[in-house]
Design an enzyme around this catalytic site. Structure first.
Site, short mmCIF file in Angstrom:
data_model
loop_
_atom_site.label_atom_id
_atom_site.label_comp_id
_atom_site.label_asym_id
_atom_site.label_seq_id
_atom_site.Cartn_x
_atom_site.Cartn_y
_atom_site.Cartn_z
N ARG A 76 0.87 -1.35 0.04
CA ARG A 76 0.08 -0.05 -0.05
C ARG A 76 0.94 1.30 0.15
NH1 ARG A 76 -5.72 -0.62 1.14
NH2 ARG A 76 -6.13 -2.61 0.59
N ARG B 41 -3.10 6.26 0.05
CA ARG B 41 -4.06 7.49 0.70
C ARG B 41 -3.07 8.32 1.60
NH1 ARG B 41 -8.84 4.28 2.74
NH2 ARG B 41 -7.01 3.00 2.73
N ARG C 90 -6.62 11.73 -7.14
CA ARG C 90 -7.79 10.77 -7.16
C ARG C 90 -8.87 11.53 -6.98
NH1 ARG C 90 -8.64 6.13 -5.18
NH2 ARG C 90 -10.62 6.79 -5.54
N ASP D 129 -6.48 -3.19 -7.86
CA ASP D 129 -7.09 -3.61 -6.56
C ASP D 129 -7.13 -5.05 -6.93
OD1 ASP D 129 -8.25 -2.75 -3.96
OD2 ASP D 129 -9.71 -4.14 -4.78
N TYR E 204 -14.90 -11.82 0.01
CA TYR E 204 -15.75 -10.49 -0.64
C TYR E 204 -16.85 -11.18 -1.17
CZ TYR E 204 -11.77 -7.56 1.17
OH TYR E 204 -10.90 -6.81 2.12
O1 CP3 Z 1 0.02 -1.54 -2.55
C1 CP3 Z 1 -0.26 -0.73 -3.22
O2 CP3 Z 1 0.13 0.62 -2.98
C2 CP3 Z 1 -1.03 -1.08 -4.74
C3 CP3 Z 1 -2.34 -0.77 -4.89
C4 CP3 Z 1 -3.35 -1.90 -3.99
C5 CP3 Z 1 -4.42 -1.34 -3.56
N1 CP3 Z 1 -5.22 -2.33 -3.26
C6 CP3 Z 1 -4.94 -0.06 -3.92
C7 CP3 Z 1 -6.01 0.45 -3.07
C8 CP3 Z 1 -3.07 -3.17 -3.60
C9 CP3 Z 1 -1.80 -4.04 -3.58
C10 CP3 Z 1 -4.31 -3.44 -3.12
C11 CP3 Z 1 -4.55 -5.13 -2.52
C12 CP3 Z 1 -5.95 -5.15 -1.86
N2 CP3 Z 1 -7.13 -4.71 -2.02
C13 CP3 Z 1 -5.86 -5.94 -0.83
C14 CP3 Z 1 -4.86 -6.94 -0.41
C15 CP3 Z 1 -3.62 -6.08 0.43
C16 CP3 Z 1 -4.24 -5.87 1.76
O3 CP3 Z 1 -4.07 -4.65 2.36
O4 CP3 Z 1 -4.55 -6.99 2.70
C17 CP3 Z 1 -7.21 -6.15 -0.29
C18 CP3 Z 1 -7.52 -6.88 0.95
C19 CP3 Z 1 -7.98 -5.09 -1.16
C20 CP3 Z 1 -9.52 -4.83 -1.00
C21 CP3 Z 1 -9.53 -3.29 -0.56
N3 CP3 Z 1 -9.56 -2.37 -1.33
C22 CP3 Z 1 -9.43 -2.76 0.60
C23 CP3 Z 1 -9.51 -3.54 1.87
C24 CP3 Z 1 -9.58 -1.36 0.67
C25 CP3 Z 1 -9.35 -0.28 1.56
C26 CP3 Z 1 -10.69 0.01 2.06
C27 CP3 Z 1 -10.75 1.69 2.70
O5 CP3 Z 1 -10.91 2.38 1.92
O6 CP3 Z 1 -10.24 1.61 3.90
C28 CP3 Z 1 -9.53 -1.30 -0.94
C29 CP3 Z 1 -9.60 0.33 -1.51
C30 CP3 Z 1 -8.03 0.69 -2.13
N4 CP3 Z 1 -7.40 -0.27 -2.85
C31 CP3 Z 1 -7.71 1.83 -1.94
C32 CP3 Z 1 -6.40 1.71 -2.33
C33 CP3 Z 1 -5.09 2.91 -2.53
C34 CP3 Z 1 -8.20 3.07 -1.16
C35 CP3 Z 1 -9.14 3.63 -2.01
C36 CP3 Z 1 -9.34 5.11 -2.25
O7 CP3 Z 1 -8.02 5.53 -2.06
O8 CP3 Z 1 -10.22 5.63 -2.60
#
Ligand code: CP3
Length: 355
Positions: free
Chosen positions: A39, A43, A52, A88, A163
């Site tokens: 990550r 954010r 974004r 994602d 999910y």
């Molecule tokens: O790592 C990176 O920087 C690359 C991008 C990345 C994202 N998601 C971007 C994202 C990666 C590798 C993921 C993987 C992901 N997504 C996982 C596995 C990694 C982990 O954290 O365990 C999982 C479980 C998800 C599902 C998911 N998508 C979650 C739990 C969330 C967060 C929800 C929240 O807002 O708290 C997302 C959204 C997401 N994916 C964001 C980002 C940057 C935030 C959304 C936003 O900025 O609007």
């Protein structure tokens, strides 16, 4: 899909074969311990939030220019040893036609949960053409990154299933386990389809030039080892074994997996990702012969710098027990993290580990 790594190989995988990151993943000697952060693109960075603004998460993943810029932001700012592709785990399911959204502050939300045989029809195979934007973005990125590796990734079948079955994020995974125990045949059919989708998605990224892949099974720590081996491992193995021919490092990571590490290594991982609960020297004993990745507690970054420094030293020292160590956090960067602390951690890891 065989990958050469000779000095004359100008493919992205060839150009990055000598990088500290790829060498550590292979258990080879390194000039310093490589570091990147799960990550890292996201954010915690004001420049990310600015880009974004007004664009939904899934929509941003479909724009190669935007994906390229967001992926490069943390590389420029922190000097990390690898980039992680901005996307994602839900992207391939969206592309395969599952109706879903990623809601800021909540996570993935699926319109109609998958719980019956009839529901399974809505989980279609992934047509690589439906993620052509991923192919385009990876190509743009590898052209910019040159000898710096780009890590591709996907969600593992169990975490994707959680999910789909729950319909959104879940604490106890009750619906998921109810299906797993109550209708094993349907469960295995669902995970098999998800394994195929994941495999296709990762092959698109590999074909476009990523240097390594990480398979995220974030929530699989909810299972016992026996259940993991019975209900999950065959499907994760289908994905990881299906990529063996590419010859690229395969990293496999989950949260709360202290008791699952040997089984996850045996699923076909080259590098085993470890969360902050298991010291890396203990993890190394469990996954004998495999390099490890991790595992600074992401919450430690909120503590005074002396504590951060002490913990970084400990993680580096414990990582020496493995044949290779990729420094990372034990899970993703938390949104409120001060990004200047991340930059300092990168500098510290490089300084302390210089050989
Ligand atoms: O790592 C990176 O920087 C690359 C991008 C990345 C994202 N998601 C971007 C994202 C990666 C590798 C993921 C993987 C992901 N997504 C996982 C596995 C990694 C982990 O954290 O365990 C999982 C479980 C998800 C599902 C998911 N998508 C979650 C739990 C969330 C967060 C929800 C929240 O807002 O708290 C997302 C959204 C997401 N994916 C964001 C980002 C940057 C935030 C959304 C936003 O900025 O609007």
């Amino acid at each position: 899909m065989a990958v050469m790594s000779s000095a004359t190989d100008t493919s992205p995988a060839g150009r990055t074969a000598g990088s500290a990151f790829v060498r550590a993943c292979r258990g080879q000697s390194v000039p310093h311990t490589p570091v990147w952060f799960m990550r890292q693109a996201g954010r915690s960075l004001p420049e990310y939030r600015a880009l974004r603004a007004g664009i939904r998460m899934l929509e941003s993943c479909r724009q190669p220019d935007l994906v390229t810029e967001i992926t490069l932001q943390p590389v420029r700012r922190h000097g990390v040893d690898a980039a992680i592709f901005f996307s994602d785990i839900m992207v391939p399911l969206d592309a395969a036609g599952v109706e879903l959204d990623i809601v800021a502050g909540t996570g993935p939300v699926v319109a109609e949960p998958v719980r019956t045989l009839a529901d399974l029809d809505r989980v279609r195979p992934l047509d690589p053409a439906a993620v052509s934007y991923v192919d385009a973005a990876v190509r743009m990125l590898t052209a910019e990154l040159l000898d710096k590796p780009l890590i591709g990734f996907a969600g593992a079948p169990f975490t994707l299933a959680s999910y789909l079955v729950e319909g959104g994020p879940s604490r106890n995974h009750t619906q998921t386990k109810a299906l797993m125990y109550g209708d094993p045949q349907l469960w295995h059919a669902l995970l098999d389809r998800l394994a195929d989708i994941t495999l296709t998605f990762l092959k698109v990224q590999i074909g476009a030039g990523v240097s390594a892949v990480q398979l995220f099974d974030s929530w699989v720590g909810a299972l016992s080892e026996a259940d993991y081996r019975q209900y999950v491992q065959p499907h994760s193995r289908k994905v990881l074994d299906g990529l063996a021919d590419a010859g690229l490092p395969r990293i496999h990571f989950g949260v709360g997996t202290g008791l699952l590490l040997p089984a996850m290594a045996q699923a076909g991982a080259d590098v085993v990702g470890v969360d902050w609960r298991t010291p890396l020297d203990q993890a190394a004993k469990q996954v004998l012969g495999h390099p490890v990745q991790g595992n600074l507690d992401p919450a430690v970054l909120f503590a005074p710098w002396e504590v951060v420094e002490r913990e970084v030293r400990r993680v580096l020292a414990e990582g020496r027990a493995a044949p290779g160590h990729v420094f990372n956090l034990g899970h993703g960067v938390l949104p409120e993290t001060d990004p200047t602390v991340l930059t300092r951690v990168v500098e510290l890891v490089h300084t302390l580990s210089a050989r």
